[in-house]
Design a protein around this motif. Structure first.
Motif, PDB file in Angstrom:
ATOM      1  N   THR A  31       0.964  -0.906  -0.085  1.00 44.84           N
ATOM      2  CA  THR A  31      -0.302  -0.302  -0.134  1.00 44.84           C
ATOM      3  C   THR A  31       0.838   0.985   0.294  1.00 44.84           C
ATOM      4  OG1 THR A  31      -1.775  -0.987   1.339  1.00 44.84           O
ATOM      5  CG2 THR A  31      -1.748   1.121   0.985  1.00 44.84           C
ATOM      6  N   HIS A  44      -3.197  -0.019  -3.603  1.00 42.85           N
ATOM      7  CA  HIS A  44      -3.244  -1.162  -3.116  1.00 42.85           C
ATOM      8  C   HIS A  44      -2.803  -2.030  -4.145  1.00 42.85           C
ATOM      9  CE1 HIS A  44      -5.295   0.700   0.954  1.00 42.85           C
ATOM     10  NE2 HIS A  44      -5.593   1.249  -0.254  1.00 42.85           N
ATOM     11  N   LYS A  46      -1.595  -5.525  -5.408  1.00 43.02           N
ATOM     12  CA  LYS A  46      -0.982  -6.995  -4.715  1.00 43.02           C
ATOM     13  C   LYS A  46      -0.904  -8.274  -6.285  1.00 43.02           C
ATOM     14  CE  LYS A  46      -4.958  -7.128  -1.544  1.00 43.02           C
ATOM     15  NZ  LYS A  46      -6.435  -7.257  -1.206  1.00 43.02           N
ATOM     16  N   GLY A  49      -4.181  -8.058  -8.517  1.00 35.55           N
ATOM     17  CA  GLY A  49      -4.710  -6.991  -9.425  1.00 35.55           C
ATOM     18  C   GLY A  49      -4.653  -5.285  -7.932  1.00 35.55           C
ATOM     19  N   HIS A  51      -6.154  -1.505  -6.446  1.00 36.49           N
ATOM     20  CA  HIS A  51      -7.218  -0.307  -6.446  1.00 36.49           C
ATOM     21  C   HIS A  51      -7.044   0.026  -5.549  1.00 36.49           C
ATOM     22  CE1 HIS A  51     -11.461  -0.014  -4.021  1.00 36.49           C
ATOM     23  NE2 HIS A  51     -10.590   0.647  -3.492  1.00 36.49           N
ATOM     24  N   GLU A  63     -12.375   5.461  -6.670  1.00 37.41           N
ATOM     25  CA  GLU A  63     -11.559   4.572  -6.618  1.00 37.41           C
ATOM     26  C   GLU A  63     -11.831   3.938  -7.840  1.00 37.41           C
ATOM     27  OE1 GLU A  63     -12.682   2.267  -3.298  1.00 37.41           O
ATOM     28  OE2 GLU A  63     -14.269   3.469  -2.394  1.00 37.41           O
ATOM     29  N   ASP A  65     -10.417  -0.005  -9.059  1.00 34.90           N
ATOM     30  CA  ASP A  65     -10.640  -1.112 -10.020  1.00 34.90           C
ATOM     31  C   ASP A  65      -8.967  -2.200 -11.244  1.00 34.90           C
ATOM     32  OD1 ASP A  65     -10.408  -1.929  -6.834  1.00 34.90           O
ATOM     33  OD2 ASP A  65     -12.529  -2.025  -7.661  1.00 34.90           O
ATOM     34  N   ASP A  67      -6.464  -4.783 -13.269  1.00 27.13           N
ATOM     35  CA  ASP A  67      -5.904  -5.362 -14.040  1.00 27.13           C
ATOM     36  C   ASP A  67      -4.560  -4.861 -14.156  1.00 27.13           C
ATOM     37  OD1 ASP A  67      -7.740  -7.754 -13.193  1.00 27.13           O
ATOM     38  OD2 ASP A  67      -8.796  -7.610 -14.976  1.00 27.13           O
ATOM     39  N   ILE A  80      -8.267  -1.198 -16.592  1.00 26.89           N
ATOM     40  CA  ILE A  80      -9.278  -0.770 -16.019  1.00 26.89           C
ATOM     41  C   ILE A  80     -10.650  -1.587 -15.795  1.00 26.89           C
ATOM     42  CG2 ILE A  80     -10.865   1.503 -14.473  1.00 26.89           C
ATOM     43  CD1 ILE A  80      -8.612   3.094 -15.032  1.00 26.89           C
ATOM     44  N   ASN A  81     -10.973  -1.991 -15.031  1.00 21.22           N
ATOM     45  CA  ASN A  81     -12.050  -3.015 -14.862  1.00 21.22           C
ATOM     46  C   ASN A  81     -13.193  -2.560 -13.762  1.00 21.22           C
ATOM     47  OD1 ASN A  81     -11.773  -4.352 -11.831  1.00 21.22           O
ATOM     48  ND2 ASN A  81     -10.002  -5.427 -12.814  1.00 21.22           N
ATOM     49  N   LYS A  82     -13.226  -1.687 -13.103  1.00 18.85           N
ATOM     50  CA  LYS A  82     -14.300  -1.050 -12.066  1.00 18.85           C
ATOM     51  C   LYS A  82     -14.132  -0.028 -11.122  1.00 18.85           C
ATOM     52  CE  LYS A  82     -16.966  -1.895  -7.632  1.00 18.85           C
ATOM     53  NZ  LYS A  82     -17.158  -2.385  -7.038  1.00 18.85           N
ATOM     54  N   GLU A  93     -14.439   2.318 -16.931  1.00 21.36           N
ATOM     55  CA  GLU A  93     -14.154   1.181 -17.377  1.00 21.36           C
ATOM     56  C   GLU A  93     -13.438   0.578 -18.571  1.00 21.36           C
ATOM     57  OE1 GLU A  93     -17.445  -1.161 -15.688  1.00 21.36           O
ATOM     58  OE2 GLU A  93     -17.488   0.278 -14.221  1.00 21.36           O
TER      59      GLU A  93
END
Length: 135
Positions: A31, A44, A46, A49, A51, A63, A65, A67, A80-82, A93
């Motif tokens: 983070t 964030h 990981k 993915g 965030h 915000e 999310d 890949d 961007i997927n969300k 998106e």
């Protein structure tokens, strides 16, 4: 002959583990946060993915999310997927992006942000030096 093959396989397995661990230290996992004027940008990251959260003044917030993948020469690229936006404009998106990254101890430097619809304001917010959150 079988002993040689077995010995080589054991050697490769033993040597591969430290190399994989060394490779993970270069990945920007964790983070990361930075402040720009009245905005706070947090990634964030990981293994599976990203965030990202951008908080502005008041209740303004975006915000995202995504890949992502990494290149050997320090480029993170993604899709961007969300997206969730509260009182703010931002990406959509399906948009693509990339940036150069460099990890040094508890610092993450991001530069060269590019993408399908990247504005100069977005570059100013995202590019720069981030601090790793302490656990």
């Amino acid at each position: 002959m079988t002993r040689w093959v077995t010995a080589v396989l054991v050697f490769l397995v033993v040597c591969a583990a430290p190399l994989a661990a060394a490779d993970d230290t270069k990945k920007p996992l964790g983070t990361w946060t930075k402040k720009v004027d009245d905005h706070t940008v947090t990634f964030h990251i990981k293994a599976d993915g990203i965030h990202a959260v951008i908080k502005g003044d008041g209740d303004r917030k975006i915000e995202v999310d995504a890949d992502y993948g990494l290149t050997k020469d320090g480029i993170l690229f993604g899709r961007i997927n969300k997206v969730t936006k509260v009182g703010a404009e931002g990406p959509e998106e399906g948009e693509l992006f990339s940036f150069r990254f460099k990890v040094e101890k508890d610092k993450l430097a991001l530069s060269d942000l590019t993408g399908s619809k990247i504005s100069e304001d977005a570059k100013k917010l995202v590019e720069g030096d981030y601090e790793k959150e302490k656990k």
